[in-house]
Design a protein around this motif. Structure first.
Motif: not given
Length: 306
Positions: A42-69
Motif C-alpha cells: 500500500c505504500l509502493h510508489p505505484v499505489c501512491r500514484t495510481f491507487p486501487p479502490s479505497v474498499r480494496f485497500r481497506r480490506l487488504f490492510l485489515s486482513e494483513l493486520i489481522r493475520r500478523q496479530e
C-alpha cells in the motif's frame, strides 16, 4: 516500505521467493485476492500514484493486520497509518488497476467499479484483453514496425502493453462510445503514449467506410471481447469484411466464449461474409493474474480463398 532484496533461491516447490513476491505484487495492483500477504504494497510508489479502490485497500490492510496479530507479530506502525488513510475515506466509482509487464514497468489504467456502466461494458478490463496482451508479448514480430488498429479498445490494456513492449510504428486505439473514448484517452496519456505514434479515434462499426479504413492503413488489426451479443457480432463481421477488402492486414480476434451459440453464430457469419478463420492454439506466457479457467479463444482471419 520497500521489501529487502528478494532471495532468488528456489524453495521446495521450485518457485523462487522473487517470483512469489512478483506474483503477489501483480495480484495486489489488479485487486485479485491471495491467500497470504508476504510484504507491504500500500505504500509502493505505484499505489501512491495510481491507487486501487479505497474498499480494496481497506480490506487488504485489515486482513494483513489481522493475520500478523494472529501469528503473534506486532504489525508495523506504517500499516496502521496506511489503514487510517482509508478507514474514513469514501470509495469512488473509478479507481486504478496496474498490470506489471515482464520488465517490471506498470500499465496503470483508470477503470470503473461496475462491469456495466453508462450503457457500456468498455470501462473495465476483460480477460480476453489480458490473454491477447500476453499473446502479443510472445509474438512481438506481429506488431513490430507495423501500423496496428485495435477495434473496441475499451480502457486500453492490450494496446498500452503492445505499445510499451512490441514497438509498433503506429498504433490506433478505437471505440465509438463517448465515455469509453474519454477514459481511453486518459489512460493513453497516463501511460505516456503520445501522437503521432499513438492515436485514439472514434470508429463506428456501422458506418466506417473502406476509404476510412484505407486511410488508417492498418497492417495488423486486433480486437478482444467484442463477440458477446449477436447484433454486435453481425455488425463486427460486416466491418471485418470491409477491412479485409480494403487491404490485407493480419487480423486477430480474441474472445471469452461465454455463450457457445453466440460464438458459433459469429463464426458462421464470418464464412458467409467470405472470411476464413484459423484457431491459434498453444499456450501463452503467464504475465497477468486472471482466471485462466475461462474459455478464451484467439482466431486469425483471412479472405476466403477462391
Amino acid at each position: 516500505m520497500e521489501p529487502p532484496e528478494p532471495d532468488r533461491t528456489p524453495d521446495s516447490a521450485g518457485t523462487s521467493k522473487a517470483d512469489f513476491l512478483r506474483d503477489f505484487q501483480a495480484c495486489f495492483f489488479v485487486m485479485r485476492r491471495l491467500a497470504s500477504f508476504p510484504w507491504k504494497t500500500c505504500l509502493h510508489p505505484v499505489c501512491r500514484t495510481f491507487p486501487p479502490s479505497v474498499r480494496f485497500r481497506r480490506l487488504f490492510l485489515s486482513e494483513l493486520i489481522r493475520r500478523q496479530e494472529a501469528a503473534g507479530c506486532e504489525p508495523l506502525d506504517e500499516l496502521y497509518d496506511a489503514l487510517a488513510e482509508v478507514v474514513g475515506a469514501e470509495d469512488a466509482v473509478e479507481f486504478y488497476k496496474s498490470y506489471f509487464l515482464p520488465g517490471g514497468d506498470a500499465v496503470s489504467l483508470l477503470e470503473n467499479a461496475s462491469l456495466i456502466s453508462e450503457g457500456t461494458t468498455g470501462l473495465v478490463t476483460w480477460e480476453a484483453a489480458l490473454y491477447l496482451a500476453e499473446w502479443a508479448l510472445d509474438h512481438q514480430q506481429v506488431f513490430a514496425g507495423r501500423t496496428v488498429l485495435e477495434l473496441g479498445s475499451g480502457v486500453g490494456l492490450a494496446g498500452v502493453a503492445i505499445c510499451r513492449s512490441c514497438s509498433p510504428s503506429r498504433y490506433v486505439f478505437s471505440d465509438c462510445h463517448p465515455r469509453v473514448l474519454q477514459k481511453l484517452r486518459t489512460n493513453v496519456q497516463l501511460n505516456g503514449l503520445t501522437s503521432p505514434v499513438v492515436g485514439v479515434e472514434e470508429l463506428d462499426w456501422t458506418d466506417a467506410t473502406e476509404g476510412e479504413l484505407t486511410r488508417i492503413g492498418a497492417e495488423t488489426v486486433i480486437a478482444s471481447d467484442v463477440v458477446y451479443d449477436p447484433v454486435v457480432a453481425d455488425i463486427l463481421v460486416a466491418l471485418l469484411g470491409r477491412i479485409l477488402r480494403s487491404s490485407s492486414p493480419d487480423v486477430f480476434i480474441c474472445s471469452t466464449v461465454r455463450n457457445q451459440e453466440t460464438y458459433s453464430s459469429f463464426k458462421q457469419r464470418l464464412g458467409k461474409e467470405g472470411i476464413e478463420h484459423q484457431v491459434l492454439t498453444g499456450g501463452v506466457t503467464d504475465v497477468f493474474p486472471y482466471n485462466r479457467d475461462s474459455s478464451i479463444e484467439l482466431i486469425k482471419l483471412y479472405k476466403q480463398s477462391k
